[in-house]
Design an enzyme around this catalytic site. Structure first.
Site, PDB file in Angstrom:
ATOM      1  N   PRO A   2       0.823  -1.206   0.000  1.00 32.86           N
ATOM      2  CA  PRO A   2       0.000   0.000   0.000  1.00 32.86           C
ATOM      3  C   PRO A   2       0.860   1.261   0.000  1.00 32.86           C
ATOM      4  O   PRO A   2       1.840   1.341   0.746  1.00 32.86           O
ATOM      5  CB  PRO A   2      -0.809  -0.095   1.297  1.00 32.86           C
ATOM      6  N   GLU A   3       0.526   2.214  -0.857  1.00 33.30           N
ATOM      7  CA  GLU A   3       1.198   3.508  -0.861  1.00 33.30           C
ATOM      8  C   GLU A   3       0.188   4.546  -0.358  1.00 33.30           C
ATOM      9  O   GLU A   3      -0.880   4.171   0.127  1.00 33.30           O
ATOM     10  CB  GLU A   3       1.733   3.823  -2.267  1.00 33.30           C
ATOM     11  N   LYS A  68       2.526   7.152   4.756  1.00 31.74           N
ATOM     12  CA  LYS A  68       1.920   5.826   4.660  1.00 31.74           C
ATOM     13  C   LYS A  68       1.515   5.280   6.035  1.00 31.74           C
ATOM     14  O   LYS A  68       1.222   4.103   6.165  1.00 31.74           O
ATOM     15  CB  LYS A  68       2.896   4.853   3.988  1.00 31.74           C
ATOM     16  N   ARG A 279      14.211  -1.555  -5.837  1.00 36.40           N
ATOM     17  CA  ARG A 279      12.907  -1.945  -6.371  1.00 36.40           C
ATOM     18  C   ARG A 279      12.911  -1.838  -7.893  1.00 36.40           C
ATOM     19  O   ARG A 279      13.586  -0.987  -8.481  1.00 36.40           O
ATOM     20  CB  ARG A 279      11.795  -1.044  -5.791  1.00 36.40           C
TER      21      ARG A 279
END
Ligand SMILES: [Zn+2]
Length: 289
Positions: A2-3, A68, A279
């Protein structure tokens, strides 16, 4: 993972469900208890007794978000404190009559912290991959990630702060993609929205932050805000494990222009991938420079 948009959607649902609710009792999963028995502070980043003592008998007066992180402003005789939660890779909250009422069996199996509310419902924190965090703090500034975090993207100071920090001595030699994923520069940008925003702004993710002009940084800030707003409108991205409070999935993944694409949605050329800041990053060398 989740961002910001996904966390904001969780906040909005929780606000409707639990603001004003009082917490009667706390239960922890065997996984959390086992971790704490070997002093690993699994998921709950303080002693379980202290967490329970603080939370039991408190009323949730507001559900907020910083980057976040979710925070719950808790009221109790004697003052207010905050319960902080980070969803990690795959955390989710559910509000049901009991843990058994969580319809998604994978989440039900992986409940970690269950808060029984005075009105008979249960607020459960479930986490399949178990990278999430929960803890209680006094003031917001007592929590180092909050004291270092830049203002939210909707704040009027966000744009000038963003430009200063991107071009500052600590960041100017780093890849722009890594810099925008740093919450001290702008909070809430994770791997997916970093690729999408850089594509929308036409900036190569590998470019050194100090070599991006102020004008292009203004476009990038706007692109981040637009991709966040669009994702919130679309119910967030459900790539693997994100779920809303009622178990719903989002549709932002259908609106990606570059993330996990084989060909560029603008020129049709091949999408390149590269690991930046650990990433996988997606970009087009024709449309981004
Ligand atoms: Zn292209």
């Amino acid at each position: 993972m989740p961002e910001l948009p996904e966390v904001e959607l969780v906040r909005r649902s929780l606000e409707k469900e639990v603001e004003g609710a009082a917490i009667e009792a706390v239960a922890f999963s065997d996984f959390v208890k086992k971790g704490h028995a070997t002093s690993r502070k699994t998921l709950v980043k303080q002693e379980l007794d202290a967490f329970s003592r603080n939370v039991e008998g408190a009323t949730i007066s507001k559900v907020g978000r910083r980057g976040k992180y979710l925070y719950f402003i808790m009221e109790k005789t004697g003052g207010i404190f905050h319960m902080i939660s980070h969803l990690g890779m795959s955390g989710a909250f559910f509000v049901t009559d009991s843990i058994d009422g969580i319809t998604d069996s994978n989440y039900r199996k992986h409940w970690q912290v269950a808060l029984r509310l005075q009105d008979g419902r249960t607020l459960s924190y479930c986490d399949i991959r178990r990278f999430g965090e929960m803890l209680t703090i006094g003031r917001m500034s007592d929590f180092p990630p909050f004291s270092r975090m830049a203002v939210e993207y909707t704040h009027p100071d966000s744009l000038p702060d963003f430009i200063d920090r991107v071009r500052g001595p600590a960041n100017r030699k780093k890849a722009i993609k890594a810099v925008i994923m740093d919450s001290t520069v702008i909070p809430g940008v994770g791997n997916i929205y970093a690729s999408e925003a850089l594509f929308a702004a036409g900036i190569l993710p590998t470019r050194k932050a100090g070599n991006v002009s102020v004008k292009r940084l203004m476009s990038l800030h706007k692109a981040i805000a637009e991709v966040f707003d669009l994702s919130i409108e679309s119910g967030g991205s459900t790539i693997s494990d994100y779920r809303g409070v009622s178990g719903e999935k989002g549709s932002m993944q259908d609106r990606f222009h570059i993330y996990q694409k084989k060909s560029c949605s603008s020129c049709g050329g091949p999408v390149k991938t590269k690991t930046i800041a650990t990433r996988n990053t997606f970009y087009c060398t024709k449309c981004q420079r």
